[in-house]
Scaffold this active site. Structure first.
Site, PDB file in Angstrom:
ATOM      1  N   THR A  67       0.831  -1.193   0.000  1.00 41.77           N
ATOM      2  CA  THR A  67       0.000   0.000   0.000  1.00 41.77           C
ATOM      3  C   THR A  67       0.872   1.253   0.000  1.00 41.77           C
ATOM      4  O   THR A  67       2.103   1.159  -0.150  1.00 41.77           O
ATOM      5  CB  THR A  67      -1.041  -0.078   1.166  1.00 41.77           C
ATOM      6  OG1 THR A  67      -1.944   1.022   1.023  1.00 41.77           O
ATOM      7  CG2 THR A  67      -0.394  -0.041   2.528  1.00 41.77           C
ATOM      8  N   LYS A  71       3.460   1.470  -3.696  1.00 42.56           N
ATOM      9  CA  LYS A  71       2.846   0.752  -4.819  1.00 42.56           C
ATOM     10  C   LYS A  71       3.596   0.913  -6.146  1.00 42.56           C
ATOM     11  O   LYS A  71       3.614   0.001  -6.960  1.00 42.56           O
ATOM     12  CB  LYS A  71       1.401   1.214  -5.008  1.00 42.56           C
ATOM     13  CG  LYS A  71       0.416   0.637  -3.991  1.00 42.56           C
ATOM     14  CD  LYS A  71      -0.990   1.101  -4.330  1.00 42.56           C
ATOM     15  CE  LYS A  71      -2.030   0.271  -3.621  1.00 42.56           C
ATOM     16  NZ  LYS A  71      -3.391   0.548  -4.095  1.00 42.56           N
ATOM     17  N   ASP A 107      -6.583  -4.520  -7.712  1.00 42.26           N
ATOM     18  CA  ASP A 107      -7.599  -3.467  -7.540  1.00 42.26           C
ATOM     19  C   ASP A 107      -8.583  -3.414  -8.711  1.00 42.26           C
ATOM     20  O   ASP A 107      -9.796  -3.274  -8.508  1.00 42.26           O
ATOM     21  CB  ASP A 107      -6.929  -2.096  -7.386  1.00 42.26           C
ATOM     22  CG  ASP A 107      -6.401  -1.865  -5.973  1.00 42.26           C
ATOM     23  OD1 ASP A 107      -6.876  -2.537  -5.041  1.00 42.26           O
ATOM     24  OD2 ASP A 107      -5.508  -1.013  -5.801  1.00 42.26           O
ATOM     25  N   ALA A 132      -7.859  11.224 -10.743  1.00 41.74           N
ATOM     26  CA  ALA A 132      -6.855  10.725 -11.683  1.00 41.74           C
ATOM     27  C   ALA A 132      -5.653  10.157 -10.936  1.00 41.74           C
ATOM     28  O   ALA A 132      -4.531  10.141 -11.444  1.00 41.74           O
ATOM     29  CB  ALA A 132      -6.436  11.853 -12.630  1.00 41.74           C
ATOM     30  N   GLY A 134      -4.213   6.834  -8.182  1.00 37.15           N
ATOM     31  CA  GLY A 134      -4.029   5.394  -8.326  1.00 37.15           C
ATOM     32  C   GLY A 134      -5.332   4.621  -8.485  1.00 37.15           C
ATOM     33  O   GLY A 134      -5.427   3.712  -9.325  1.00 37.15           O
ATOM     34  N   ALA A 135      -6.351   4.977  -7.696  1.00 33.70           N
ATOM     35  CA  ALA A 135      -7.621   4.252  -7.768  1.00 33.70           C
ATOM     36  C   ALA A 135      -8.293   4.500  -9.114  1.00 33.70           C
ATOM     37  O   ALA A 135      -8.893   3.589  -9.706  1.00 33.70           O
ATOM     38  CB  ALA A 135      -8.538   4.685  -6.621  1.00 33.70           C
TER      39      ALA A 135
HETATM   40  P1  NDP Z   1      -4.410   9.285  -4.801  1.00 36.43           P
HETATM   41  O1  NDP Z   1      -3.872  10.154  -3.746  1.00 36.43           O
HETATM   42  O2  NDP Z   1      -3.514   8.575  -5.753  1.00 36.43           O
HETATM   43  O3  NDP Z   1      -5.432  10.150  -5.722  1.00 36.43           O
HETATM   44  C1  NDP Z   1      -6.434  10.932  -5.148  1.00 36.43           C
HETATM   45  C2  NDP Z   1      -7.145  11.714  -6.260  1.00 36.43           C
HETATM   46  O4  NDP Z   1      -8.192  12.463  -5.642  1.00 36.43           O
HETATM   47  C3  NDP Z   1      -6.263  12.731  -6.975  1.00 36.43           C
HETATM   48  O5  NDP Z   1      -6.650  12.793  -8.331  1.00 36.43           O
HETATM   49  C4  NDP Z   1      -6.612  14.029  -6.234  1.00 36.43           C
HETATM   50  O6  NDP Z   1      -6.360  15.183  -6.960  1.00 36.43           O
HETATM   51  C5  NDP Z   1      -8.095  13.819  -6.075  1.00 36.43           C
HETATM   52  N1  NDP Z   1      -8.681  14.689  -5.065  1.00 36.43           N
HETATM   53  C6  NDP Z   1      -8.405  14.728  -3.743  1.00 36.43           C
HETATM   54  N2  NDP Z   1      -9.179  15.638  -3.134  1.00 36.43           N
HETATM   55  C7  NDP Z   1      -9.971  16.175  -4.090  1.00 36.43           C
HETATM   56  C8  NDP Z   1     -10.987  17.168  -4.057  1.00 36.43           C
HETATM   57  N3  NDP Z   1     -11.335  17.769  -2.924  1.00 36.43           N
HETATM   58  N4  NDP Z   1     -11.587  17.478  -5.217  1.00 36.43           N
HETATM   59  C9  NDP Z   1     -11.238  16.877  -6.361  1.00 36.43           C
HETATM   60  N5  NDP Z   1     -10.284  15.918  -6.455  1.00 36.43           N
HETATM   61  C10 NDP Z   1      -9.660  15.580  -5.311  1.00 36.43           C
HETATM   62  O7  NDP Z   1      -5.352   8.254  -4.036  1.00 36.43           O
HETATM   63  P2  NDP Z   1      -5.912   6.871  -4.605  1.00 36.43           P
HETATM   64  O8  NDP Z   1      -6.310   7.086  -6.018  1.00 36.43           O
HETATM   65  O9  NDP Z   1      -4.964   5.776  -4.291  1.00 36.43           O
HETATM   66  O10 NDP Z   1      -7.196   6.631  -3.705  1.00 36.43           O
HETATM   67  C11 NDP Z   1      -8.343   7.466  -3.788  1.00 36.43           C
HETATM   68  C12 NDP Z   1      -9.378   6.942  -2.830  1.00 36.43           C
HETATM   69  O11 NDP Z   1      -9.854   5.694  -3.281  1.00 36.43           O
HETATM   70  C13 NDP Z   1      -8.758   6.694  -1.447  1.00 36.43           C
HETATM   71  O12 NDP Z   1      -9.247   7.684  -0.603  1.00 36.43           O
HETATM   72  C14 NDP Z   1      -9.188   5.324  -1.034  1.00 36.43           C
HETATM   73  O13 NDP Z   1     -10.023   5.389   0.100  1.00 36.43           O
HETATM   74  C15 NDP Z   1     -10.013   4.815  -2.196  1.00 36.43           C
HETATM   75  N6  NDP Z   1      -9.556   3.486  -2.600  1.00 36.43           N
HETATM   76  C16 NDP Z   1     -10.394   2.439  -2.359  1.00 36.43           C
HETATM   77  C17 NDP Z   1     -10.056   1.163  -2.713  1.00 36.43           C
HETATM   78  C18 NDP Z   1     -11.007   0.047  -2.423  1.00 36.43           C
HETATM   79  O14 NDP Z   1     -10.575  -1.100  -2.435  1.00 36.43           O
HETATM   80  N7  NDP Z   1     -12.282   0.325  -2.181  1.00 36.43           N
HETATM   81  C19 NDP Z   1      -8.770   0.864  -3.378  1.00 36.43           C
HETATM   82  C20 NDP Z   1      -7.950   2.043  -3.599  1.00 36.43           C
HETATM   83  C21 NDP Z   1      -8.350   3.304  -3.203  1.00 36.43           C
HETATM   84  P3  NDP Z   1      -5.044  16.067  -6.575  1.00 36.43           P
HETATM   85  O15 NDP Z   1      -3.873  15.244  -7.012  1.00 36.43           O
HETATM   86  O16 NDP Z   1      -5.282  17.311  -7.336  1.00 36.43           O
HETATM   87  O17 NDP Z   1      -5.073  16.247  -5.083  1.00 36.43           O
END
Ligand code: NDP
Length: 285
Positions: A67, A71, A107, A132, A134-135
């Site tokens: 995690t 990753k 995932d 945009a 990891g998820a």
């Molecule tokens: P990352 O940190 O890689 O990406 C987060 C994304 O969210 C970025 O694009 C970020 O944009 C955007 N973001 C954050 N805050 C805001 C906001 N207020 N408005 C708009 N965009 C926003 O995290 P992950 O992709 O790894 O994970 C995202 C979520 O998915 C996690 O919170 C996790 O809980 C969930 N998840 C669930 C899984 C499951 O098995 N159910 C598996 C993996 C993840 P910016 O870069 O501009 O901040």
């Protein structure tokens, strides 16, 4: 003195890992299957990853989940990274192939299986992914491979969306034009499946509410489905708003469960994972 041999040592490797629900889920699965093993927490800081991987090899650890923040970086420390993890650009599961360590990513398949179990049609669906990171990457790859007709990426930073789209140019369903969050209305009307893949719901109640309020969910067709990948809280403000509009919703627990189930099946030779027991363990927290 009696000695007790644990055949299979597994764990989650990341920093922090104290909050992880994976140990509860996998230890319940091991017990249910009568497999002599233990799944622990390996808190490893970024600068100690190389050493930790050496330890993993030396100790004969059977497999791990990976995690944040490892990753992406762990890929260069493995003997092989399989096709799906290569495509996503991240490893969330490591397994042994004799003395070789192989990285995969469960995932994307976990999301697809969760949607299938919730009876959500993916084949032919027009998908909008918000976020945009990891998820979002896992969602874009998984849903494209499962037959989505189109996948659009909406993000607050166009450059992040653009980087994702560039990496996935070869995927047939991917729409190469990023959508700004302010411009979501135009694609909502043609969306069958909305995937909330940002971490916005975790940013405190005020920020989460502002994020949910700004999403034009009322422009979605009545038959559209909304899934939020965030699983804590289970009922995010986005899901609550979608439910108020009468839309079908799916929470993030299913993806968490099935990515774990697929990892378990990877470690134990395709043997079916006891998903009901794993779900109950996740729900207990
Ligand atoms: P990352 O940190 O890689 O990406 C987060 C994304 O969210 C970025 O694009 C970020 O944009 C955007 N973001 C954050 N805050 C805001 C906001 N207020 N408005 C708009 N965009 C926003 O995290 P992950 O992709 O790894 O994970 C995202 C979520 O998915 C996690 O919170 C996790 O809980 C969930 N998840 C669930 C899984 C499951 O098995 N159910 C598996 C993996 C993840 P910016 O870069 O501009 O901040």
């Amino acid at each position: 003195m009696s000695t007790h041999k644990t055949e299979f040592l597994l764990g989650v490797l990341g920093c922090p890992v104290a909050h992880s629900r994976s140990p509860a889920m996998h230890n319940a699965a091991l017990q249910a299957k009568g497999i002599e093993g233990f799944y622990g927490r390996f808190e490893v800081a970024a600068e100690s990853l190389t050493e930790a991987m050496r330890g993993l090899r030396a100790l004969g650890i059977h497999g791990v989940n990976v995690t944040v923040p490892h990753k992406e970086t762990v890929r260069s420390l493995l003997d092989e990274v399989d096709a799906i993890a290569t495509r996503i650009g991240a490893v969330n599961t490591i397994f042994r192939d004799r003395d070789r360590l192989v990285g995969t990513n469960t995932d994307a398949r976990g999301l697809v299986r969760a949607l299938e179990r919730a009876e959500v049609a993916i084949e032919g669906a027009r998908v909008v992914v918000i976020g945009a990171g990891g998820a979002a990457r896992a969602a874009a790859v998984g849903l494209t491979e499962a037959g989505a007709a189109t996948v659009q990426i909406a993000a607050r930073r166009p450059e992040q969306a653009q980087a994702l789209l560039q990496d996935y140019q070869a995927l047939s369903a991917i729409d190469p034009t990023p959508v700004s969050l302010l411009d979501l209305k135009s694609c909502m009307a043609h969306c069958d499946l909305l995937v909330q893949a940002t971490s916005a719901p975790l940013q405190g109640p005020k920020e989460a509410a502002a994020f949910a309020d700004a999403l034009p969910l009322d422009h979605l067709p009545q038959a559209a489905v909304v899934i939020d990948l965030v699983y804590e809280p289970l009922e995010t403000q986005v899901l609550a708003a979608a439910r108020r509009l009468g839309l079908k919703t799916v929470d993030g627990l299913g993806m968490l469960l099935y990515q774990g189930a697929i990892a378990f099946e990877t470690w134990f030779g395709g043997e079916g994972a006891p998903v009901d027991i794993m779900r109950a363990a996740l729900q207990r927290g």
